[in-house]
Design a protein around this motif. Structure first.
Motif, PDB file in Angstrom:
ATOM      1  N   SER A  93      67.925 -21.701  58.299  1.00  0.00           N
ATOM      2  CA  SER A  93      67.482 -22.745  59.200  1.00  0.00           C
ATOM      3  C   SER A  93      67.000 -22.110  60.496  1.00  0.00           C
ATOM      4  CB  SER A  93      68.622 -23.731  59.487  1.00  0.00           C
ATOM      5  OG  SER A  93      68.178 -24.776  60.335  1.00  0.00           O
ATOM      6  N   GLY A  94      66.077 -22.797  61.151  1.00  0.00           N
ATOM      7  CA  GLY A  94      65.604 -22.303  62.431  1.00  0.00           C
ATOM      8  C   GLY A  94      64.217 -22.816  62.751  1.00  0.00           C
ATOM      9  N   ALA A  95      63.723 -22.419  63.896  1.00  0.00           N
ATOM     10  CA  ALA A  95      62.343 -22.708  64.263  1.00  0.00           C
ATOM     11  C   ALA A  95      61.408 -21.995  63.293  1.00  0.00           C
ATOM     12  CB  ALA A  95      62.096 -22.246  65.699  1.00  0.00           C
ATOM     13  N   PRO A  96      60.129 -22.401  63.239  1.00  0.00           N
ATOM     14  CA  PRO A  96      59.219 -21.808  62.256  1.00  0.00           C
ATOM     15  C   PRO A  96      59.203 -20.285  62.248  1.00  0.00           C
ATOM     16  CG  PRO A  96      58.199 -23.731  63.234  1.00  0.00           C
ATOM     17  CD  PRO A  96      59.487 -23.523  63.960  1.00  0.00           C
ATOM     18  N   ASP A  97      59.078 -19.655  63.404  1.00  0.00           N
ATOM     19  CA  ASP A  97      59.033 -18.189  63.436  1.00  0.00           C
ATOM     20  C   ASP A  97      60.323 -17.571  62.918  1.00  0.00           C
ATOM     21  OD1 ASP A  97      56.520 -18.369  64.451  1.00  0.00           O
ATOM     22  OD2 ASP A  97      57.049 -17.809  66.507  1.00  0.00           O
ATOM     23  N   ARG A  98      61.442 -18.176  63.272  1.00  0.00           N
ATOM     24  CA  ARG A  98      62.737 -17.665  62.827  1.00  0.00           C
ATOM     25  C   ARG A  98      62.899 -17.827  61.314  1.00  0.00           C
ATOM     26  NH1 ARG A  98      66.485 -14.239  62.103  1.00  0.00           N
ATOM     27  NH2 ARG A  98      68.581 -15.077  61.795  1.00  0.00           N
ATOM     28  N   LEU A  99      62.435 -18.947  60.798  1.00  0.00           N
ATOM     29  CA  LEU A  99      62.547 -19.183  59.363  1.00  0.00           C
ATOM     30  C   LEU A  99      61.684 -18.201  58.573  1.00  0.00           C
ATOM     31  CD1 LEU A  99      64.297 -21.189  57.883  1.00  0.00           C
ATOM     32  CD2 LEU A  99      62.354 -22.739  57.735  1.00  0.00           C
ATOM     33  N   VAL A 100      60.487 -17.957  59.052  1.00  0.00           N
ATOM     34  CA  VAL A 100      59.619 -16.972  58.397  1.00  0.00           C
ATOM     35  C   VAL A 100      60.275 -15.594  58.425  1.00  0.00           C
ATOM     36  CG1 VAL A 100      57.414 -15.755  58.584  1.00  0.00           C
ATOM     37  CG2 VAL A 100      57.479 -18.242  58.802  1.00  0.00           C
ATOM     38  N   GLU A 101      60.887 -15.252  59.535  1.00  0.00           N
ATOM     39  CA  GLU A 101      61.573 -13.958  59.653  1.00  0.00           C
ATOM     40  C   GLU A 101      62.711 -13.838  58.633  1.00  0.00           C
ATOM     41  OE1 GLU A 101      64.612 -12.209  62.929  1.00  0.00           O
ATOM     42  OE2 GLU A 101      62.665 -12.814  63.719  1.00  0.00           O
ATOM     43  N   GLN A 102      63.472 -14.920  58.457  1.00  0.00           N
ATOM     44  CA  GLN A 102      64.563 -14.899  57.485  1.00  0.00           C
ATOM     45  C   GLN A 102      64.037 -14.787  56.053  1.00  0.00           C
ATOM     46  OE1 GLN A 102      68.014 -17.739  58.527  1.00  0.00           O
ATOM     47  NE2 GLN A 102      66.323 -18.518  59.761  1.00  0.00           N
ATOM     48  N   LEU A 103      62.934 -15.437  55.763  1.00  0.00           N
ATOM     49  CA  LEU A 103      62.340 -15.338  54.431  1.00  0.00           C
ATOM     50  C   LEU A 103      61.787 -13.934  54.174  1.00  0.00           C
ATOM     51  CD1 LEU A 103      60.610 -18.815  54.256  1.00  0.00           C
ATOM     52  CD2 LEU A 103      62.510 -18.041  52.831  1.00  0.00           C
ATOM     53  N   GLN A 104      61.302 -13.301  55.217  1.00  0.00           N
ATOM     54  CA  GLN A 104      60.812 -11.927  55.056  1.00  0.00           C
ATOM     55  C   GLN A 104      61.940 -10.973  54.679  1.00  0.00           C
ATOM     56  OE1 GLN A 104      58.860 -11.407  58.845  1.00  0.00           O
ATOM     57  NE2 GLN A 104      56.873 -12.096  58.064  1.00  0.00           N
ATOM     58  N   ALA A 105      63.177 -11.315  55.048  1.00  0.00           N
ATOM     59  CA  ALA A 105      64.313 -10.493  54.635  1.00  0.00           C
ATOM     60  C   ALA A 105      64.485 -10.526  53.122  1.00  0.00           C
ATOM     61  CB  ALA A 105      65.587 -10.973  55.334  1.00  0.00           C
TER      62      ALA A 105
END
Length: 320
Positions: free
Chosen positions: A271-283
Motif C-alpha cells: 500500500s502507498g502513494a503511486p510512486d511508493r507502490l511502484v517502488e514496492q512492485l519493483q522489489a
C-alpha cells in the motif's frame, strides 16, 4: 521484463461478471486474466463464457485444487480452455488445505509433494500427447491419452508457498505460482529453491508468478483494513501462516487486526502513494518474479467491484 496481469477480485456468481475484467485485459497491456479456485462459477467455465462473448484473452488458473479432478480431466479442461480462448493458458494446480482434502477424500494426502509430482507429471504428459501410465500413491492412469488436436500451448503451473514445493516446481512445472508472499521471501527462499530443483532436473528454472495483494493509499482507507478484507481466509490457513512466519512476517493467529497490520509491515500486502507502490512492485521484479498479478480483492470487498475496476485501471496506467 516483468509482465503485469490482473486477478478477478471476487468469485463470480454469474458468468457475465467476468466480462469487464476480460475486457480490461483485452484493451490494456495486462498480460492475462487470473482466477483462483471458485465454487460458484467455476473458472474454466467463466473464462470460456468470456471467450464466447468475444473477449478471447490469455487466462491463468491460479490455482485449481487437485482433489476436485483427476489429471485426465484437468488436462482436458485446460486444453479445452486454450481452444476456446485461442490463447495459451497457464493451468496452475495445488493440493488445497488438509481440511479440504479430508472433506472430499476421507483423509488428507499423506504427502502433498508426492501427489504434486504425480499429478503435474501426468497432466504434462497428457498435454504433450503421450500415452500416460502412472501407478502412484495418489494418481492412477493406465495408458491414457488425449485425442490429438491443434491447440494453443497449456503451461502447467504449481502453487508454491514453501521451499519443498518450490524445489518440486523447479523440477516438473513450467510456472511457479505464489500468493501473499513478500518479495524478500521470494528472493531469499523461493527462487533459490526453484533454482535448486531446476538444476537437479537439468532444465531451465520455471517462470515465477506472484499474486500480490495491494491498494493505493487514500484518505478514507487504512492498509490493514484492506489487507484483512482481502486476505482473512488465507491468514487462518495453516500453510499460509507457516509461510508468513518463515518470511519473517509477525503473524500469530490470535488477533486478526494485528495480523493484518503485520501483513502490511512485512511486505505481504502493499500500500502507498503511486510512486511508493511502484517502488514496492519493483522489489518483486528484482526478486526474480516474471509476472506480477495485481490483486485488489481487499478494495473490492470493502468498496465494491466498481471501485476495484477503477483501482486496476489506475494501477495499470501507472505501470504502463
Amino acid at each position: 521484463m516483468t509482465a503485469y496481469s490482473v486477478l478477478m477480485p471476487f468469485l463470480p456468481r454469474r458468468p457475465e461478471q467476468t466480462l469487464p475484467y476480460a475486457a480490461l485485459v483485452h484493451w490494456t497491456h495486462a498480460e492475462r486474466l487470473w482466477q483462483g479456485q471458485a465454487l460458484m462459477v467455476e473458472p474454466h467455465q467463466g473464462f470460456a463464457y468470456a471467450a464466447g462473448a468475444g473477449f478471447r484473452v490469455p487466462v491463468g488458473l491460479g490455482v485449481t485444487l487437485m482433489p476436485l479432478r483427476h489429471p485426465y480431466e484437468a488436462a482436458l479442461q485446460a486444453r479445452s480452455l486454450a481452444m476456446a480462448t485461442g490463447h495459451p493458458v497457464v493451468a496452475g494446480f495445488g493440493p488445497g488445505a488438509r481440511t479440504f482434502q479430508q472433506s472430499l477424500l476421507g483423509k488428507p494426502y499423506r504427502s502433498p509433494l508426492s501427489l504434486a509430482r504425480e499429478y503435474v507429471t501426468a497432466v504434462r504428459g497428457l498435454l504433450d500427447g503421450a500415452a500416460v501410465e502412472v501407478r502412484g500413491e495418489h494418481v492412477t492412469a493406465d495408458q491414457v491419452s488425449l485425442p490429438p488436436f491443434p491447440a494453443p500451448k497449456v503451461e502447467v503451473g504449481l502453487g508454491v508457498l514453501r521451499p519443498g514445493m518450490a524445489r518440486l516446481a523447479g523440477e516438473v512445472a513450467e510456472v511457479a505460482i505464489s500468493w501473499l508472499t513478500p518479495a524478500s521471501y521470494l528472493r531469499d527462499t523461493v527462487v533459490p529453491a526453484l533454482d535448486e530443483g531446476a538444476e537437479a532436473a537439468g532444465r531451465a528454472r520455471p517462470r515465477l508468478t506472484a499474486m500480490v495483494p495491494l491498494a493505493l493509499a487514500r484518505p478514507d482507507r487504512t492498509a490493514a483494513e484492506l489487507a484483512l478484507a482481502g486476505s482473512s481466509a488465507h491468514m487462518k490457513a495453516p500453510h499460509y501462516v507457516d509461510m508468513l512466519r518463515r518470511s519473517g512476517t509477525g503473524i500469530f493467529g490470535a488477533d486478526e487486526k494485528a495480523d493484518a497490520e503485520a501483513l502490511v509491515s512485512g511486505g505481504a500486502f502493499l500500500s502507498g502513494a503511486p510512486d511508493r507502490l511502484v517502488e514496492q512492485l519493483q522489489a518483486y521484479e528484482a526478486a526474480g518474479v516474471d509476472e506480477i498479478v495485481l490483486n485488489v480483492t481487499g478494495v473490492c470487498n470493502s468498496y465494491g467491484p466498481q471501485a476495484a475496476m477503477e483501482e486496476l485501471k489506475t494501477l495499470l496506467a501507472l505501470l504502463a
